[in-house]
Design a protein around this motif. Structure first.
Motif, mmCIF file in Angstrom:
data_model
loop_
_atom_site.group_PDB
_atom_site.id
_atom_site.type_symbol
_atom_site.label_atom_id
_atom_site.label_comp_id
_atom_site.label_asym_id
_atom_site.label_seq_id
_atom_site.Cartn_x
_atom_site.Cartn_y
_atom_site.Cartn_z
ATOM 1 N N VAL A 34 42.777 33.945 20.250
ATOM 2 C CA VAL A 34 43.240 33.856 21.634
ATOM 3 C C VAL A 34 42.010 33.895 22.532
ATOM 4 O O VAL A 34 41.201 34.824 22.442
ATOM 5 C CB VAL A 34 44.174 35.028 22.005
ATOM 6 C CG1 VAL A 34 44.760 34.813 23.405
ATOM 7 C CG2 VAL A 34 45.292 35.200 20.982
ATOM 8 N N ALA A 35 41.877 32.902 23.389
ATOM 9 C CA ALA A 35 40.699 32.818 24.260
ATOM 10 C C ALA A 35 41.090 33.078 25.700
ATOM 11 O O ALA A 35 42.078 32.531 26.204
ATOM 12 C CB ALA A 35 40.058 31.438 24.136
ATOM 13 N N LEU B 148 40.239 37.782 17.864
ATOM 14 C CA LEU B 148 40.738 37.320 16.571
ATOM 15 C C LEU B 148 41.823 38.264 16.084
ATOM 16 O O LEU B 148 41.737 39.478 16.313
ATOM 17 C CB LEU B 148 39.621 37.326 15.522
ATOM 18 C CG LEU B 148 38.597 36.204 15.497
ATOM 19 C CD1 LEU B 148 37.621 36.459 14.340
ATOM 20 C CD2 LEU B 148 39.253 34.840 15.350
ATOM 21 N N VAL B 149 42.817 37.694 15.437
ATOM 22 C CA VAL B 149 43.819 38.496 14.742
ATOM 23 C C VAL B 149 43.544 38.337 13.250
ATOM 24 O O VAL B 149 43.714 37.260 12.702
ATOM 25 C CB VAL B 149 45.249 38.027 15.066
ATOM 26 C CG1 VAL B 149 46.260 38.965 14.401
ATOM 27 C CG2 VAL B 149 45.474 37.957 16.566
ATOM 28 N N ARG C 105 48.112 27.373 25.437
ATOM 29 C CA ARG C 105 46.815 27.280 26.115
ATOM 30 C C ARG C 105 45.889 28.395 25.598
ATOM 31 O O ARG C 105 46.185 29.567 25.733
ATOM 32 C CB ARG C 105 47.032 27.436 27.623
ATOM 33 C CG ARG C 105 45.770 27.374 28.460
ATOM 34 C CD ARG C 105 46.089 27.581 29.932
ATOM 35 N NE ARG C 105 46.800 28.828 30.181
ATOM 36 C CZ ARG C 105 46.213 30.014 30.344
ATOM 37 N NH1 ARG C 105 44.908 30.111 30.275
ATOM 38 N NH2 ARG C 105 46.944 31.101 30.549
ATOM 39 N N GLY C 106 44.806 27.984 24.924
ATOM 40 C CA GLY C 106 43.844 28.962 24.430
ATOM 41 C C GLY C 106 44.355 29.827 23.283
ATOM 42 O O GLY C 106 43.824 30.909 23.037
ATOM 43 N N ARG D 2 43.639 36.501 31.298
ATOM 44 C CA ARG D 2 44.857 36.728 30.522
ATOM 45 C C ARG D 2 44.733 38.076 29.806
ATOM 46 O O ARG D 2 43.625 38.509 29.484
ATOM 47 C CB ARG D 2 45.106 35.599 29.532
ATOM 48 C CG ARG D 2 44.264 35.701 28.274
ATOM 49 C CD ARG D 2 44.349 34.494 27.377
ATOM 50 N NE ARG D 2 45.706 34.023 27.159
ATOM 51 C CZ ARG D 2 45.993 32.800 26.695
ATOM 52 N NH1 ARG D 2 45.000 31.968 26.403
ATOM 53 N NH2 ARG D 2 47.228 32.416 26.519
ATOM 54 N N THR D 3 45.876 38.669 29.581
ATOM 55 C CA THR D 3 45.907 39.968 28.898
ATOM 56 C C THR D 3 46.862 39.849 27.714
ATOM 57 O O THR D 3 47.964 39.317 27.845
ATOM 58 C CB THR D 3 46.406 41.062 29.866
ATOM 59 O OG1 THR D 3 45.492 41.126 30.965
ATOM 60 C CG2 THR D 3 46.450 42.417 29.186
ATOM 61 N N VAL D 4 46.421 40.308 26.571
ATOM 62 C CA VAL D 4 47.309 40.349 25.410
ATOM 63 C C VAL D 4 47.625 41.808 25.099
ATOM 64 O O VAL D 4 46.872 42.707 25.474
ATOM 65 C CB VAL D 4 46.686 39.664 24.167
ATOM 66 C CG1 VAL D 4 46.360 38.226 24.457
ATOM 67 C CG2 VAL D 4 45.452 40.416 23.699
ATOM 68 N N SER D 5 48.741 42.025 24.424
ATOM 69 C CA SER D 5 49.071 43.412 24.116
ATOM 70 C C SER D 5 49.162 43.618 22.617
ATOM 71 O O SER D 5 49.650 42.762 21.865
ATOM 72 C CB SER D 5 50.327 43.837 24.886
ATOM 73 O OG SER D 5 51.445 43.750 24.105
#
Ligand SMILES: [Zn+2]
Length: 232
Positions: free
Chosen positions: A27-28, A35-36, A10-11, A139-142
């Protein structure tokens, strides 16, 4: 669409740019996206930006540059206003290391005019944020430095979920063997991959810096090959 994007959750998407088969991840969240890596040229970055607008209504708020190789970082200057997350070594390459970036890009077949335009547009990140959590809204990314390997400063991006998605940069490569050069740390690389594996878990989706998306077993195989190479 300019590029072919594969949805991983998802996203969460990734594409493989035609030039050098470099991965770009997206990742949204509900407020902004991340962006990566950014490809090599402003033309690639412009195409990526247009695709992002088609995939999500949210602006690119952050770009994580996984390491200082030209094919991952030179497009970043297209995304004005995005916060750059990268290691100090990337900032050094974008400032004092431009001649080296240019030579490396041209040696790998990039168009000199494209490279010069990308270099001329670079805004050197004024602060260096390496690791931590990024809140994209909902959402949180690390962003983590799992250890030395392909370079001294590789970053990965971990997107929690079921399954988790891990953008590995060039710590993992699928379309060719991992590139080992003078900046690599072959002794440390297998242990670093153990951290990458732990970040995604057995069911994780691992996105190499070049090539197709893989599972944990592929990463474990690459880990064993690197350990054998180290011992040879
Ligand atoms: Zn690399």
């Amino acid at each position: 669409m300019n590029y072919d994007w594969k949805q991983l959750g998802r996203g969460v998407w990734r594409t493989r740019l035609p030039f050098l088969d470099v991965t770009v991840g997206l990742v949204a969240g509900t407020e902004r996206c991340l962006l990566v890596d950014s490809g090599t040229t402003l033309a690639e970055a412009r195409g990526i930006a247009a695709d992002v607008s088609a995939l999500t209504p949210h602006r690119v708020g952050h770009i994580v540059l996984t390491h200082n190789h030209f094919d991952h970082i030179l497009g970043a200057s297209w995304f004005r206003g995005a916060e750059i997350w990268c290691a100090p070594e990337v900032v050094t390459s974008l400032s004092a290391g431009r001649d080296e970036l240019r030579a490396d890009a041209i040696r790998h077949g990039a168009d000199p005019g494209d490279v010069d335009r990308a270099l001329a547009a670079i805004a050197v990140p004024d602060r260096q944020i390496c690791y931590g959590d990024i809140d994209l809204g909902g959402r949180t990314v690390s962003v983590r430095h799992p250890g030395r390997g392909h370079t001294s400063h590789d970053l990965i991006v971990v997107v929690p979920g079921d399954p988790a998605v891990v953008f590995c940069g060039d710590l993992v490569e699928e379309s060719g063997d991992p590139v080992i050069d003078a900046d690599s740390d072959l002794a440390a690389w297998p242990a670093t991959l153990q951290e990458v594996l732990a970040a995604g878990g057995d069911d994780g989706v691992f996105v190499p810096g070049h090539g197709a998306v893989v599972g944990a077993e592929f990463v474990r195989r690459q880990q064993r090959r690197l350990a054998a190479h180290r011992g040879s």
